[in-house]
Enzyme design. Structure first.
Site, short mmCIF file in Angstrom:
data_model
loop_
_atom_site.label_atom_id
_atom_site.label_comp_id
_atom_site.label_asym_id
_atom_site.label_seq_id
_atom_site.Cartn_x
_atom_site.Cartn_y
_atom_site.Cartn_z
N VAL A 23 61.51 -17.66 -11.09
CA VAL A 23 61.09 -17.61 -12.63
C VAL A 23 62.19 -17.68 -13.50
CG1 VAL A 23 61.07 -15.28 -13.95
CG2 VAL A 23 59.32 -15.95 -12.39
N LYS A 65 63.92 -23.78 -3.40
CA LYS A 65 63.45 -22.93 -3.85
C LYS A 65 64.49 -22.64 -5.72
CE LYS A 65 62.01 -18.20 -3.84
NZ LYS A 65 61.78 -17.02 -2.86
N GLU A 70 56.36 -23.09 -14.14
CA GLU A 70 57.46 -22.64 -12.94
C GLU A 70 55.86 -23.41 -11.73
OE1 GLU A 70 56.74 -20.16 -9.77
OE2 GLU A 70 56.67 -18.04 -11.53
N LYS A 93 55.63 -8.01 -8.39
CA LYS A 93 54.79 -8.28 -7.70
C LYS A 93 54.63 -6.60 -6.97
CE LYS A 93 56.37 -12.58 -6.39
NZ LYS A 93 56.70 -13.15 -7.87
N1 PSU Z 1 54.13 -14.73 -9.42
C1 PSU Z 1 53.61 -15.69 -7.90
N2 PSU Z 1 53.40 -15.99 -7.26
C2 PSU Z 1 55.07 -16.60 -6.92
C3 PSU Z 1 56.17 -16.77 -8.30
C4 PSU Z 1 56.03 -15.58 -8.87
O1 PSU Z 1 51.94 -15.39 -8.50
O2 PSU Z 1 55.48 -16.74 -6.36
C5 PSU Z 1 57.39 -16.68 -7.66
C6 PSU Z 1 58.36 -16.89 -8.94
O3 PSU Z 1 58.70 -18.59 -8.97
C7 PSU Z 1 59.33 -15.90 -8.94
C8 PSU Z 1 59.56 -16.25 -6.90
O4 PSU Z 1 60.30 -16.09 -9.18
O5 PSU Z 1 58.14 -15.84 -6.68
C9 PSU Z 1 60.50 -14.74 -7.59
O6 PSU Z 1 61.20 -14.89 -5.69
P1 PSU Z 1 62.90 -13.75 -4.86
O7 PSU Z 1 61.64 -12.85 -4.72
O8 PSU Z 1 63.10 -14.54 -3.42
O9 PSU Z 1 63.26 -13.81 -6.07
#
Ligand code: PSU
Ligand code: MN
Length: 305
Positions: A105, A85, A24, A158
């Site tokens: 993702v 994004k 990604e 995360k």
């Molecule tokens: N993995 C990491 N760092 C990131 C991401 C994934 O180590 O920044 C990104 C991915 O693109 C994931 C996004 O889809 O963070 C999640 O964002 P949100 O919580 O706004 O959906």
């Protein structure tokens, strides 16, 4: 069919039926600071190659959906400011209007599937945010795993998220959540947790076989592979929890919402750990890229018999 713009290496791999791993680009533009973001992207691509697969970093550049970036494209993206994004909701609009955006993702899964790529490596997926009971902030990554047939290798979700709720939603959506080599789910920067893993596999071949079996059975969606960060690189949960709590409180006080939440939290945790969270993040993404290459290789072998 939307035209896909393949890098020379990815095009060659397609012609020779070599295994390909999708990567990604939001992690590059919104997940890490420059220049470590570009360095990491290059290291991750090298890791995939070393394991015998071809990396395909995915992004939208000037309205074109790229499956694999050339070196200059990666550099430009890593230094660009105000890149969108992109998720399921806005990837088509970005392409239609000639825009430039990094894929999360969810959007990377969509693009990988269009390109016939079965395996994708990232750091950690998005999930249910803490306080979601009032904010309703749940990543579109979860829904995507329920409908797009790509196996996603991460180090869990995360740790800034509400992890029990995240895994509860994945269960509801019918997404297989697989811990690699252990009975508990990893927590991104930390190896262990008190969350039992719904599924456990110890080899890439087993994960590949489960991916193929779902496809044969016509079950929609992908798999989430939760690969623990290497022991030497982990940050114990106890060290991190107070920092995560502080970053969350700051995000709330500053009124950070929607797409800005995850990048804000990752940035603050980087500052509050004096860069240690970034070192760990780089190590875990590289580790995930290696496993993803092994899974892609196994799927390739199984499909060609
Ligand atoms: N993995 C990491 N760092 C990131 C991401 C994934 O180590 O920044 C990104 C991915 O693109 C994931 C996004 O889809 O963070 C999640 O964002 P949100 O919580 O706004 O959906
Ligand atoms: Mn969100």
């Amino acid at each position: 069919m939307i035209p896909l713009h393949f890098s020379a290496d990815v095009q060659a791999a397609r012609e020779k039926n070599h295994p390909i791993v999708a990567l990604e680009s939001t992690i590059i533009t919104h997940g890490m600071p420059y220049p470590q973001n570009v360095e990491t992207a290059q290291l991750v691509e090298a890791d995939v190659r070393e394991k015998g697969a071809v990396p395909a970093t995915i992004a939208v550049l000037n309205g074109k959906l790229h499956i694999g970036l050339e070196a200059d494209g990666l550099q430009a993206l890593g230094q660009a400011k105000d890149v969108a994004k992109l998720s399921r909701a806005d990837i088509a609009a970005c392409i239609a209007s000639g825009g430039t955006g990094a894929t999360t993702v969810a959007a990377t899964m969509i693009a990988a599937n269009l390109a016939g790529i079965s395996v994708f490596a990232t750091g950690g997926i998005g999930g249910v945010h803490r306080g979601a009971e009032s904010s309703f902030d749940m990543s579109a990554d979860l829904q995507e795993l329920a409908q797009t047939p790509v196996t996603v290798v991460g180090a869990g979700a995360k740790a800034i998220l509400d992890l029990p709720k995240t895994f509860e939603v994945l269960e509801t959506l019918g997404v297989p959540v697989i811990a690699v080599g252990q009975d508990t789910l990893p927590e991104f920067w930390s190896r262990a947790s008190d969350l039992p893993a719904p599924l456990r596999f110890d080899t890439a071949a087993e994960i590949a076989k489960a991916h193929i079996t779902r496809g044969v059975m016509g079950i929609a969606g992908g798999q989430l592979v939760c690969n623990p960060i290497p022991q030497n690189d982990e940050i114990p949960t106890a060290d991190l929890q107070p920092i995560i709590t502080q970053a969350l409180a700051e995000a709330e006080a500053a009124g950070i919402a929607a797409k800005a939440v995850t990048p804000f939290l990752l940035g603050r945790i980087f500052e509050l750990t004096d860069g240690r969270s970034l070192t760990a993040n780089i190590a875990l993404v590289r580790n995930n890229a290696c496993l993803a290459a092994e899974i892609a290789t196994e799927i390739n072998k199984m499909k060609s018999v």
